[in-house]
Design a protein around this motif. Structure first.
Motif, mmCIF file in Angstrom:
data_model
loop_
_atom_site.group_PDB
_atom_site.id
_atom_site.type_symbol
_atom_site.label_atom_id
_atom_site.label_comp_id
_atom_site.label_asym_id
_atom_site.label_seq_id
_atom_site.Cartn_x
_atom_site.Cartn_y
_atom_site.Cartn_z
ATOM 1 N N GLU A 33 16.523 97.005 40.420
ATOM 2 C CA GLU A 33 16.551 98.118 39.474
ATOM 3 C C GLU A 33 16.629 99.452 40.221
ATOM 4 O OE1 GLU A 33 16.944 97.577 36.445
ATOM 5 O OE2 GLU A 33 16.351 95.481 36.249
ATOM 6 N N GLU A 34 17.061 100.483 39.507
ATOM 7 C CA GLU A 34 17.178 101.816 40.101
ATOM 8 C C GLU A 34 15.792 102.472 40.146
ATOM 9 O OE1 GLU A 34 19.379 106.123 39.370
ATOM 10 O OE2 GLU A 34 19.818 104.433 38.046
ATOM 11 N N LEU A 35 15.240 102.602 41.338
ATOM 12 C CA LEU A 35 13.912 103.205 41.518
ATOM 13 C C LEU A 35 14.067 104.704 41.677
ATOM 14 C CD1 LEU A 35 12.620 100.504 44.006
ATOM 15 C CD2 LEU A 35 11.859 100.794 41.650
ATOM 16 N N GLN A 80 18.418 99.431 32.345
ATOM 17 C CA GLN A 80 19.444 99.528 31.302
ATOM 18 C C GLN A 80 19.534 100.950 30.757
ATOM 19 O OE1 GLN A 80 18.376 96.486 28.476
ATOM 20 N NE2 GLN A 80 19.162 94.840 29.751
ATOM 21 N N GLY A 81 19.480 101.908 31.690
ATOM 22 C CA GLY A 81 19.647 103.312 31.323
ATOM 23 C C GLY A 81 18.397 103.995 30.808
ATOM 24 N N LYS A 82 17.306 103.212 30.624
ATOM 25 C CA LYS A 82 16.061 103.799 30.107
ATOM 26 C C LYS A 82 15.018 103.907 31.212
ATOM 27 C CE LYS A 82 16.623 102.199 25.342
ATOM 28 N NZ LYS A 82 16.010 101.410 24.226
ATOM 29 N N ARG A 83 14.267 104.995 31.175
ATOM 30 C CA ARG A 83 13.230 105.232 32.178
ATOM 31 C C ARG A 83 11.968 104.444 31.831
ATOM 32 N NH1 ARG A 83 13.067 110.025 35.501
ATOM 33 N NH2 ARG A 83 11.111 110.137 36.694
#
Length: 375
Positions: A33-35, A80-83
């Motif tokens: 995931e994008e950290l 999925q684009g959500k923080r």
């Protein structure tokens, strides 16, 4: 010899950190995931918060502390684009704490360099199923229809279930304290086991079994001070005198009540359990004031809550003297080792403490024992 020198050289940075009370947290996450960022929050003693960017799954925090303390690490990531935010609890202590996870979750991290945190995670794991069972009971209560919520038998059964879980939780804390007398966590475990309102005679022997190192921490010194105050106000001792102002601003002394039985009642306008207990105290006053009972209310309100204190006295229809220094902490409360309310101390005509923390039916039983025997 070369190996020994190399080992010492590698150890020196960690030793230096420990000696100057500096902590270093080094974390490495390996998820897909994008950290985004990580934040560290703690009280030391003031509120401290800092945020750092996560680069290639890694981040670090460093700082200075006097004693180990609990802190939270928040990791923000995009899914999925959500923080999304993960909260991870940790204990800060001098030295280097390594957190390495094969995923993007700190919850999956392996901890090295900190026995305190290994102990903390073991304690957390032991408490988790019990706390989850308690949450299930709370959820059950929330989902109940109004008719069931008004059913005293059903509510009593749920309360009984919660009490049973609380007893199991207390056992977990006690077992940890007993097995780890040199762990900083043991002072916290002991506090959880005995509760906020505890008895000097039963708690002092338990406190004595903690190591000198643990007793020397801030938490250890605070508990020692509280127990020293509780010892001074133990049953059979002369109740320490104090003077505070009543609602009209006139000084009132505890010693003004010498020669009478006086219940020193510690409470506050903002304290729900205190307000719930007030009708019971009022009933005791109405039953026994004519036989010689006096009550002195000591409010733990502060100056900002002065009007709330005065209004609470009016609403709850409390006819006895009410005093406070409107400070935090209240000096009389500090003298008597009060760190939670409601609490009370019954002082006899000779100025000695007769009983402590008489609530509900226990208050009436004790007063009946004293006054009905005399009549």
């Amino acid at each position: 010899m070369k190996k020994l020198i190399l080992y010492i050289a590698l150890l020196m940075p960690a030793l230096a950190l420990a000696q100057n009370n500096t902590f270093l947290i080094k974390a490495k996450l390996a998820g897909k995931e994008e950290l985004l960022s990580a934040s560290l929050v703690y009280l030391n003693p003031a509120y401290h918060s800092e945020e750092v960017e996560i680069k290639n799954g890694s981040f670090e925090f460093a700082g200075k502390i006097e004693d180990p303390l609990r802190a939270s690490i928040s990791v923000d990531r995009k899914i999925q684009g959500k923080r999304k935010t993960e909260i991870y609890w940790i204990y800060l202590e001098p030295g280097t704490i390594l957190l390495e996870s094969a995923t993007d979750l700190l919850a999956d991290a392996k901890i090295t360099g900190s026995k305190l945190n290994l102990d903390f995670k073991k304690l957390e794991a032991a408490l988790k199923p019990l706390e989850e069972n308690k949450k299930k009971l709370d959820a059950k209560l929330r989902k109940m229809p109004d008719a069931d919520r008004k059913n005293e038998a059903i509510i009593a059964e749920i309360d009984k279930g919660k009490e049973a879980i609380d007893e199991q939780i207390a056992v977990v804390y006690y077992e940890f304290y007993k097995k780890n007398p040199d762990s900083y966590l043991s002072i916290e475990a002991l506090n959880k086991y005995v509760g906020k309102i505890f008895d000097y005679r039963t708690t002092a022997p338990l406190f004595d079994k903690l190591s000198a190192r643990v007793k020397a921490t801030k938490a250890g010194k605070e508990m020692a001070e509280q127990m020293a105050n509780l010892k001074k106000t133990d049953i059979g001792t002369i109740a320490p005198d104090f003077t505070q102002l009543d609602i009209a601003g006139k000084p009132v002394k505890l010693s003004d009540y010498k020669g009478k039985y006086v219940l020193v009642d510690f409470w506050a306008s903002w304290c729900g359990p205190c307000r719930a207990e007030n009708p019971n105290v009022l009933k005791a006053y109405n039953n026994y004031h004519s036989k010689g009972l006096e009550i002195l209310g000591v409010s733990l309100d502060i100056e900002a809550f002065r009007q709330a204190w005065i209004k609470a006295v009016e609403v709850d229809q409390l006819p006895w003297k009410q005093v406070s220094d409107l400070k935090l902490p209240n000096e009389a409360g500090k003298i008597y080792g009060i760190n939670a309310i409601p609490q009370n101390v019954l002082v006899g005509p000779d100025g000695k403490v007769v009983a402590k923390n008489l609530m509900g039916d226990g208050l009436h039983s004790k007063l009946a024992e004293i006054f009905d025997k005399k009549s």
